[in-house]
Design an enzyme around this catalytic site. Structure first.
Site, PDB file in Angstrom:
ATOM      1  N   GLY A  45       0.845  -1.182   0.000  1.00 25.58           N
ATOM      2  CA  GLY A  45       0.000   0.000   0.000  1.00 25.58           C
ATOM      3  C   GLY A  45       0.883   1.236   0.000  1.00 25.58           C
ATOM      4  O   GLY A  45       2.018   1.190   0.494  1.00 25.58           O
ATOM      5  N   GLN A  50       3.242   9.892   1.308  1.00 20.92           N
ATOM      6  CA  GLN A  50       4.512   9.162   1.325  1.00 20.92           C
ATOM      7  C   GLN A  50       5.387   9.463   0.106  1.00 20.92           C
ATOM      8  O   GLN A  50       6.565   9.117   0.103  1.00 20.92           O
ATOM      9  CB  GLN A  50       4.265   7.648   1.393  1.00 20.92           C
ATOM     10  CG  GLN A  50       3.643   7.213   2.708  1.00 20.92           C
ATOM     11  CD  GLN A  50       3.481   5.708   2.733  1.00 20.92           C
ATOM     12  OE1 GLN A  50       2.501   5.188   2.247  1.00 20.92           O
ATOM     13  NE2 GLN A  50       4.467   5.014   3.270  1.00 20.92           N
ATOM     14  N   CYS A  89       6.084  -0.138   7.432  1.00 20.02           N
ATOM     15  CA  CYS A  89       5.735   1.025   6.618  1.00 20.02           C
ATOM     16  C   CYS A  89       6.940   1.435   5.794  1.00 20.02           C
ATOM     17  O   CYS A  89       8.054   1.473   6.312  1.00 20.02           O
ATOM     18  CB  CYS A  89       5.303   2.173   7.528  1.00 20.02           C
ATOM     19  SG  CYS A  89       4.817   3.644   6.612  1.00 20.02           S
ATOM     20  N   LEU A  90       6.708   1.739   4.537  1.00 20.91           N
ATOM     21  CA  LEU A  90       7.798   2.163   3.653  1.00 20.91           C
ATOM     22  C   LEU A  90       8.421   3.484   4.111  1.00 20.91           C
ATOM     23  O   LEU A  90       9.513   3.816   3.696  1.00 20.91           O
ATOM     24  CB  LEU A  90       7.287   2.284   2.217  1.00 20.91           C
ATOM     25  CG  LEU A  90       6.809   0.971   1.584  1.00 20.91           C
ATOM     26  CD1 LEU A  90       6.189   1.230   0.225  1.00 20.91           C
ATOM     27  CD2 LEU A  90       7.944  -0.031   1.479  1.00 20.91           C
ATOM     28  N   HIS A 131      -4.299   1.215   7.706  1.00 22.42           N
ATOM     29  CA  HIS A 131      -2.951   1.806   7.729  1.00 22.42           C
ATOM     30  C   HIS A 131      -2.854   2.964   6.729  1.00 22.42           C
ATOM     31  O   HIS A 131      -2.319   4.034   7.050  1.00 22.42           O
ATOM     32  CB  HIS A 131      -1.942   0.697   7.396  1.00 22.42           C
ATOM     33  CG  HIS A 131      -0.513   1.127   7.321  1.00 22.42           C
ATOM     34  ND1 HIS A 131       0.453   0.666   8.188  1.00 22.42           N
ATOM     35  CD2 HIS A 131       0.129   1.968   6.460  1.00 22.42           C
ATOM     36  CE1 HIS A 131       1.627   1.214   7.866  1.00 22.42           C
ATOM     37  NE2 HIS A 131       1.463   2.001   6.823  1.00 22.42           N
ATOM     38  N   GLU A 132      -3.399   2.755   5.526  1.00 25.89           N
ATOM     39  CA  GLU A 132      -3.267   3.782   4.481  1.00 25.89           C
ATOM     40  C   GLU A 132      -4.158   4.993   4.759  1.00 25.89           C
ATOM     41  O   GLU A 132      -3.734   6.134   4.539  1.00 25.89           O
ATOM     42  CB  GLU A 132      -3.578   3.189   3.100  1.00 25.89           C
ATOM     43  CG  GLU A 132      -2.669   2.035   2.675  1.00 25.89           C
ATOM     44  CD  GLU A 132      -1.175   2.323   2.811  1.00 25.89           C
ATOM     45  OE1 GLU A 132      -0.759   3.494   2.672  1.00 25.89           O
ATOM     46  OE2 GLU A 132      -0.415   1.375   3.080  1.00 25.89           O
ATOM     47  N   HIS A 135      -2.519   7.237   7.085  1.00 29.12           N
ATOM     48  CA  HIS A 135      -1.514   8.115   6.468  1.00 29.12           C
ATOM     49  C   HIS A 135      -2.143   9.433   6.008  1.00 29.12           C
ATOM     50  O   HIS A 135      -1.519  10.489   6.079  1.00 29.12           O
ATOM     51  CB  HIS A 135      -0.873   7.442   5.246  1.00 29.12           C
ATOM     52  CG  HIS A 135       0.326   6.601   5.554  1.00 29.12           C
ATOM     53  ND1 HIS A 135       1.450   7.100   6.169  1.00 29.12           N
ATOM     54  CD2 HIS A 135       0.592   5.294   5.324  1.00 29.12           C
ATOM     55  CE1 HIS A 135       2.358   6.130   6.292  1.00 29.12           C
ATOM     56  NE2 HIS A 135       1.856   5.016   5.795  1.00 29.12           N
TER      57      HIS A 135
HETATM   58 NI    NI Z   1       2.785   3.161   5.742  1.00 28.24          NI
END
Ligand code: NI
Length: 165
Positions: A45, A50, A89-90, A131-132, A135
């Site tokens: 995701g 991000q 998480c990226l 999670h997304e 963000h």
């Molecule tokens: Ni993330």
């Protein structure tokens, strides 16, 4: 085009992202680039903050043969149950954390052409959606984690459970 992923510490990750109002070619190009960036990372995701854009846009593909999903202005409209599990998480490299999430959610969103969509998500997909959407509201999973663990290496037992979003 693969875009650079913003890391924790950048204030854009803590902002509430603004809604998308124009469904145009630029939006579709951006979302294609986001998907390519997510697959390259690799992740399951990716939210627009991000990649340094404070807009309510998410791409996701948790495998399971039903993706990818392109979500514009997503909102979680129904929530039920609960699940415990690890996520990464990226934008938070080197860590995974245990986070309690709803087991099932319904997400209302638009696609990049401005068509309305309703997505029913369960289990890991539901975790990814939560999670997304977090963000987009300036929330990182570590804010909700009951336990944070250093990500050691590929052979780590937790690596199997860990997914990056
Ligand atoms: Ni993330």
């Amino acid at each position: 085009m693969i875009l650079p992923i913003v890391q924790e510490g950048d204030p854009i990750l803590r902002q509430v992202a603004r809604p998308v109002r124009k469904f145009n070619r630029a939006l579709r190009k951006l979302m294609d680039d986001m998907l390519e960036t997510m697959y390259d990372a690799p992740g399951v995701g990716l939210a627009a903050p991000q990649i340094g854009i404070s807009r309510r846009i998410v791409v996701a593909d948790v495998g399971e043969g039903q993706g990818p999903f392109f979500l514009v202005n997503p909102e979680i409209t129904e929530r039920s149950g609960s699940q415990e599990g690890y996520e990464g998480c990226l934008s938070v490299q080197g860590w995974v954390g245990e986070v309690e999430r709803y087991q099932r959610v319904v997400v209302h969103a638009w696609d990049p052409y401005g068509r309305e969509q309703w997505i029913r998500a369960e289990d890991f997909f539901a975790r990814c959606m939560q999670h997304e959407v977090d963000h987009l509201n300036g929330i990182l999973y570590k804010d909700r984690a009951t336990r944070m663990v250093r990500q050691r290496d590929e052979d780590d037992e937790r690596a199997a459970a860990e997914r990056e979003g």
